[in-house]
Design a protein around this motif. Structure first.
Motif, mmCIF file in Angstrom:
data_model
loop_
_atom_site.group_PDB
_atom_site.id
_atom_site.type_symbol
_atom_site.label_atom_id
_atom_site.label_comp_id
_atom_site.label_asym_id
_atom_site.label_seq_id
_atom_site.Cartn_x
_atom_site.Cartn_y
_atom_site.Cartn_z
ATOM 1 N N ARG A 96 16.507 113.979 64.508
ATOM 2 C CA ARG A 96 16.864 114.670 63.269
ATOM 3 C C ARG A 96 17.549 115.981 63.619
ATOM 4 O O ARG A 96 17.259 116.583 64.653
ATOM 5 C CB ARG A 96 15.623 115.000 62.442
ATOM 6 N N ARG A 97 18.421 116.414 62.742
ATOM 7 C CA ARG A 97 19.053 117.728 62.874
ATOM 8 C C ARG A 97 18.529 118.570 61.718
ATOM 9 O O ARG A 97 18.781 118.256 60.548
ATOM 10 C CB ARG A 97 20.579 117.586 62.813
ATOM 11 N N LEU A 98 17.751 119.607 62.020
ATOM 12 C CA LEU A 98 17.163 120.473 61.007
ATOM 13 C C LEU A 98 17.400 121.931 61.375
ATOM 14 O O LEU A 98 17.114 122.334 62.515
ATOM 15 C CB LEU A 98 15.648 120.241 60.898
ATOM 16 N N ASP A 99 17.887 122.702 60.433
ATOM 17 C CA ASP A 99 18.072 124.143 60.641
ATOM 18 C C ASP A 99 18.806 124.460 61.944
ATOM 19 O O ASP A 99 18.361 125.285 62.738
ATOM 20 C CB ASP A 99 16.717 124.868 60.621
ATOM 21 N N ASP A 100 19.923 123.782 62.176
ATOM 22 C CA ASP A 100 20.744 123.989 63.373
ATOM 23 C C ASP A 100 20.002 123.688 64.671
ATOM 24 O O ASP A 100 20.312 124.253 65.721
ATOM 25 C CB ASP A 100 21.312 125.409 63.417
ATOM 26 N N HIS A 137 7.773 115.677 71.634
ATOM 27 C CA HIS A 137 8.724 116.224 70.660
ATOM 28 C C HIS A 137 9.527 117.302 71.378
ATOM 29 O O HIS A 137 8.955 118.242 71.937
ATOM 30 C CB HIS A 137 8.014 116.822 69.446
ATOM 31 N N LEU A 138 10.841 117.142 71.397
ATOM 32 C CA LEU A 138 11.736 118.107 72.025
ATOM 33 C C LEU A 138 12.680 118.658 70.974
ATOM 34 O O LEU A 138 13.117 117.930 70.077
ATOM 35 C CB LEU A 138 12.555 117.426 73.129
ATOM 36 N N HIS A 139 13.003 119.939 71.081
ATOM 37 C CA HIS A 139 14.041 120.482 70.207
ATOM 38 C C HIS A 139 14.869 121.524 70.956
ATOM 39 O O HIS A 139 14.406 122.147 71.906
ATOM 40 C CB HIS A 139 13.478 121.002 68.883
ATOM 41 N N ASP A 140 16.112 121.618 70.516
ATOM 42 C CA ASP A 140 17.075 122.516 71.156
ATOM 43 C C ASP A 140 18.056 123.031 70.110
ATOM 44 O O ASP A 140 18.112 122.520 68.998
ATOM 45 C CB ASP A 140 17.816 121.792 72.283
ATOM 46 N N HIS A 141 18.833 124.042 70.493
ATOM 47 C CA HIS A 141 19.834 124.652 69.609
ATOM 48 C C HIS A 141 21.254 124.267 70.008
ATOM 49 O O HIS A 141 22.205 124.955 69.658
ATOM 50 C CB HIS A 141 19.689 126.181 69.627
ATOM 51 N N GLY A 142 21.389 123.174 70.728
ATOM 52 C CA GLY A 142 22.705 122.721 71.170
ATOM 53 C C GLY A 142 23.473 122.008 70.063
ATOM 54 O O GLY A 142 23.053 121.979 68.902
ATOM 55 N N LYS A 143 24.609 121.440 70.459
ATOM 56 C CA LYS A 143 25.433 120.685 69.514
ATOM 57 C C LYS A 143 24.662 119.474 69.007
ATOM 58 O O LYS A 143 23.858 118.891 69.743
ATOM 59 C CB LYS A 143 26.724 120.207 70.180
ATOM 60 N N MET A 164 23.977 115.529 67.780
ATOM 61 C CA MET A 164 24.411 114.202 68.225
ATOM 62 C C MET A 164 25.631 113.795 67.397
ATOM 63 O O MET A 164 25.685 114.082 66.197
ATOM 64 C CB MET A 164 23.308 113.166 67.995
ATOM 65 N N PRO A 165 26.592 113.112 68.009
ATOM 66 C CA PRO A 165 27.747 112.626 67.237
ATOM 67 C C PRO A 165 27.272 111.742 66.079
ATOM 68 O O PRO A 165 26.431 110.863 66.250
ATOM 69 C CB PRO A 165 28.534 111.807 68.265
ATOM 70 N N GLY A 166 27.785 112.041 64.896
ATOM 71 C CA GLY A 166 27.402 111.274 63.718
ATOM 72 C C GLY A 166 25.970 111.520 63.286
ATOM 73 O O GLY A 166 25.438 110.805 62.445
ATOM 74 N N LEU A 167 25.325 112.516 63.867
ATOM 75 C CA LEU A 167 23.938 112.862 63.577
ATOM 76 C C LEU A 167 22.974 111.692 63.781
ATOM 77 O O LEU A 167 21.984 111.534 63.062
ATOM 78 C CB LEU A 167 23.790 113.420 62.152
ATOM 79 N N GLU A 168 23.291 110.853 64.787
ATOM 80 C CA GLU A 168 22.398 109.737 65.095
ATOM 81 C C GLU A 168 22.365 109.483 66.589
ATOM 82 O O GLU A 168 23.285 109.843 67.323
ATOM 83 C CB GLU A 168 22.787 108.483 64.327
ATOM 84 N N LEU A 169 21.283 108.842 67.017
ATOM 85 C CA LEU A 169 21.128 108.509 68.424
ATOM 86 C C LEU A 169 22.151 107.468 68.853
ATOM 87 O O LEU A 169 22.510 106.593 68.059
ATOM 88 C CB LEU A 169 19.734 107.928 68.670
ATOM 89 N N PRO A 170 22.606 107.535 70.102
ATOM 90 C CA PRO A 170 23.470 106.467 70.612
ATOM 91 C C PRO A 170 22.731 105.125 70.543
ATOM 92 O O PRO A 170 21.509 105.065 70.676
ATOM 93 C CB PRO A 170 23.716 106.872 72.065
#
Length: 140
Positions: free
Chosen positions: A124-128, A76-82, A84-90
Motif C-alpha cells: 500500500r502507498r499511504l501518506d507518501d 511489515h516494512l515501510h519507506d519514504h522512497g518512490k 511501486m509502478p502503478g501502485l502495485e506489486l510486480p
C-alpha cells in the motif's frame, strides 16, 4: 517476540542490517532452513527497496517491524522512497528459461521468489510511504 529495526538503504549497510536482524531472530527461530528463508526474502525485499524506491535519492531509511508468533514470522516494512509502478506489486511471474543464455531476462526472479516463499503479501502507498507486509511460515 517483537522487533523494530531500521535499515539504511545503501548496499553495504543493508548487509550489515540484515546480519544484525538475523542475530536477533536466531534465538526465536530454531529451524536453520527457516532462518535461511527469512534471510533470503528479507535481503531480496530490502535490496529491491534500496535499488528502486531510493534509486534517485542516494540514501534512505527502511523501517521494519518483525514478530515471531504461532509458527510464523510477520513482517511489515515501510519507506519514504518512490512508489511501486502503478501502485502495485510486480506480478513476479517466472520468465521463460528455455532461451539462449544471452536472451535470459535480467531481473524479475526476485518477486517470483518472494511470492513463493511468503503468504499474505500486500503493498500500500499511504501518506507518501510504501508499506509492504507479509508472513513466512516457520517449521518450529
Amino acid at each position: 517476540m517483537q522487533l523494530a529495526v531500521q535499515f539504511e538503504a545503501e548496499p553495504g549497510k543493508i548487509t550489515i542490517g540484515i546480519t544484525s536482524l538475523m542475530g536477533q531472530l536466531k534465538p526465536h527461530v530454531k529451524d536453520v532452513a527457516d532462518l535461511g528463508t527469512i534471510e533470503l526474502v528479507i535481503a531480496e525485499v530490502l535490496n529491491n527497496i534500496t535499488e528502486h524506491a531510493y534509486s534517485d535519492q542516494g540514501f534512505g531509511v527502511i523501517e521494519g517491524q518483525f514478530e515471531v508468533q504461532e509458527g510464523k514470522l510477520s513482517v511489515h516494512l515501510h519507506d519514504h522512497g518512490k512508489p511501486m509502478p502503478g501502485l502495485e506489486l510486480p506480478k513476479g511471474k517466472l520468465a521463460d528459461l528455455n532461451v539462449d543464455l544471452q536472451d535470459l531476462p535480467e531481473g524479475g526472479f526476485g518477486w517470483y521468489m518472494i511470492r513463493q516463499l511468503t503468504q499474505g503479501l500486500t503493498y500500500r502507498r499511504l501518506d507518501d510511504q510504501n508499506h509492504l507486509s507479509f508472513e513466512i511460515e516457520l517449521a518450529s
